[in-house]
Design a protein around this motif. Sequence first.
Motif, PDB file in Angstrom:
ATOM      1  N   LEU A  71     -49.454 -43.054 -30.801  1.00 12.83           N
ATOM      2  CA  LEU A  71     -49.626 -43.973 -29.675  1.00 12.83           C
ATOM      3  C   LEU A  71     -48.711 -45.184 -29.767  1.00 12.83           C
ATOM      4  N   GLU A  72     -47.822 -45.194 -30.723  1.00 13.41           N
ATOM      5  CA  GLU A  72     -46.951 -46.342 -30.942  1.00 13.41           C
ATOM      6  C   GLU A  72     -46.086 -46.714 -29.732  1.00 13.41           C
ATOM      7  N   PRO A  73     -45.565 -45.748 -28.972  1.00 13.75           N
ATOM      8  CA  PRO A  73     -44.723 -46.125 -27.832  1.00 13.75           C
ATOM      9  C   PRO A  73     -45.468 -46.912 -26.746  1.00 13.75           C
ATOM     10  N   LEU A  74     -46.780 -46.796 -26.716  1.00 14.01           N
ATOM     11  CA  LEU A  74     -47.571 -47.492 -25.695  1.00 14.01           C
ATOM     12  C   LEU A  74     -47.984 -48.873 -26.181  1.00 14.01           C
ATOM     13  N   PRO A  75     -47.974 -49.857 -25.292  1.00 11.68           N
ATOM     14  CA  PRO A  75     -48.522 -51.169 -25.666  1.00 11.68           C
ATOM     15  C   PRO A  75     -50.026 -51.052 -25.950  1.00 11.68           C
ATOM     16  N   ASP A  76     -50.523 -51.900 -26.824  1.00 10.18           N
ATOM     17  CA  ASP A  76     -51.937 -51.831 -27.214  1.00 10.18           C
ATOM     18  C   ASP A  76     -52.885 -51.971 -26.035  1.00 10.18           C
ATOM     19  N   SER A  77     -52.512 -52.756 -25.042  1.00  9.49           N
ATOM     20  CA  SER A  77     -53.408 -52.957 -23.894  1.00  9.49           C
ATOM     21  C   SER A  77     -53.399 -51.769 -22.934  1.00  9.49           C
ATOM     22  N   ILE A  78     -52.372 -50.935 -22.989  1.00 11.68           N
ATOM     23  CA  ILE A  78     -52.241 -49.806 -22.059  1.00 11.68           C
ATOM     24  C   ILE A  78     -52.790 -48.505 -22.641  1.00 11.68           C
ATOM     25  N   SER A  79     -52.739 -48.341 -23.952  1.00 11.21           N
ATOM     26  CA  SER A  79     -53.116 -47.057 -24.553  1.00 11.21           C
ATOM     27  C   SER A  79     -54.551 -46.621 -24.235  1.00 11.21           C
ATOM     28  N   PRO A  80     -55.565 -47.504 -24.216  1.00 10.29           N
ATOM     29  CA  PRO A  80     -56.904 -47.018 -23.828  1.00 10.29           C
ATOM     30  C   PRO A  80     -56.957 -46.508 -22.389  1.00 10.29           C
ATOM     31  N   LEU A  81     -56.195 -47.132 -21.515  1.00 12.21           N
ATOM     32  CA  LEU A  81     -56.176 -46.684 -20.117  1.00 12.21           C
ATOM     33  C   LEU A  81     -55.536 -45.310 -19.990  1.00 12.21           C
ATOM     34  N   VAL A  82     -54.453 -45.104 -20.708  1.00 15.35           N
ATOM     35  CA  VAL A  82     -53.767 -43.811 -20.665  1.00 15.35           C
ATOM     36  C   VAL A  82     -54.657 -42.723 -21.260  1.00 15.35           C
ATOM     37  N   LEU A  83     -55.309 -43.036 -22.370  1.00  8.96           N
ATOM     38  CA  LEU A  83     -56.196 -42.051 -22.995  1.00  8.96           C
ATOM     39  C   LEU A  83     -57.379 -41.707 -22.096  1.00  8.96           C
ATOM     40  N   ALA A  84     -57.855 -42.655 -21.342  1.00  7.85           N
ATOM     41  CA  ALA A  84     -58.969 -42.392 -20.427  1.00  7.85           C
ATOM     42  C   ALA A  84     -58.526 -41.558 -19.230  1.00  7.85           C
ATOM     43  N   LEU A  85     -57.258 -41.609 -18.875  1.00  8.89           N
ATOM     44  CA  LEU A  85     -56.763 -40.842 -17.729  1.00  8.89           C
ATOM     45  C   LEU A  85     -56.646 -39.347 -18.020  1.00  8.89           C
ATOM     46  N   VAL A  86     -56.436 -38.980 -19.273  1.00  8.11           N
ATOM     47  CA  VAL A  86     -56.210 -37.568 -19.601  1.00  8.11           C
ATOM     48  C   VAL A  86     -57.375 -36.680 -19.159  1.00  8.11           C
ATOM     49  N   PRO A  87     -58.621 -36.939 -19.566  1.00 12.80           N
ATOM     50  CA  PRO A  87     -59.711 -36.070 -19.085  1.00 12.80           C
ATOM     51  C   PRO A  87     -59.880 -36.120 -17.564  1.00 12.80           C
ATOM     52  N   GLY A  88     -59.677 -37.291 -16.975  1.00 13.57           N
ATOM     53  CA  GLY A  88     -59.804 -37.402 -15.522  1.00 13.57           C
ATOM     54  C   GLY A  88     -58.782 -36.562 -14.782  1.00 13.57           C
ATOM     55  N   LEU A  89     -57.549 -36.576 -15.251  1.00 14.61           N
ATOM     56  CA  LEU A  89     -56.504 -35.788 -14.603  1.00 14.61           C
ATOM     57  C   LEU A  89     -56.748 -34.291 -14.775  1.00 14.61           C
ATOM     58  N   LEU A  90     -57.196 -33.878 -15.947  1.00 16.75           N
ATOM     59  CA  LEU A  90     -57.496 -32.465 -16.154  1.00 16.75           C
ATOM     60  C   LEU A  90     -58.702 -32.017 -15.327  1.00 16.75           C
ATOM     61  N   THR A  91     -59.678 -32.887 -15.177  1.00 13.64           N
ATOM     62  CA  THR A  91     -60.836 -32.580 -14.340  1.00 13.64           C
ATOM     63  C   THR A  91     -60.424 -32.443 -12.877  1.00 13.64           C
TER      64      THR A  91
END
Length: 75
Positions: free
Chosen positions: A37-57
Motif C-alpha cells: 500500500l506504499e504508493p497510496l497516501p495514508d489518508s486514501i488507502s482505507p478508502l481504496v480498500l473499502a471500494l474493492v468489495p463494493g466494486l466487485l459487488t
Amino acid sequence: MVGPIERKVGWATAAAYVASSGLLGVLAAVQDNARVLEPLPDSISPLVLALVPGLLTYAAGWKASHTPRPDLGER
C-alpha cells in the motif's frame, strides 16, 4: 409475503462476502509488509480498500440476470 430471493441479490451478496474475505486475507498476509500500500497516501488507502468489495459487488449484481417474475403480469 416475500417471494424467492432474486439471483442478482444472491450473486451480489456472495461477491461481497468473497471480496471482503479475500481482501481481509490479503491484508493479513501483508500485514508486516506495508510496501503493498506504499504508493497510496495514508489518508486514501482505507478508502481504496473499502471500494474493492463494493466494486466487485456492483459488478456481480450488474452481470447476473434478473429472476423472472410471472406474478407481475397478473396486475
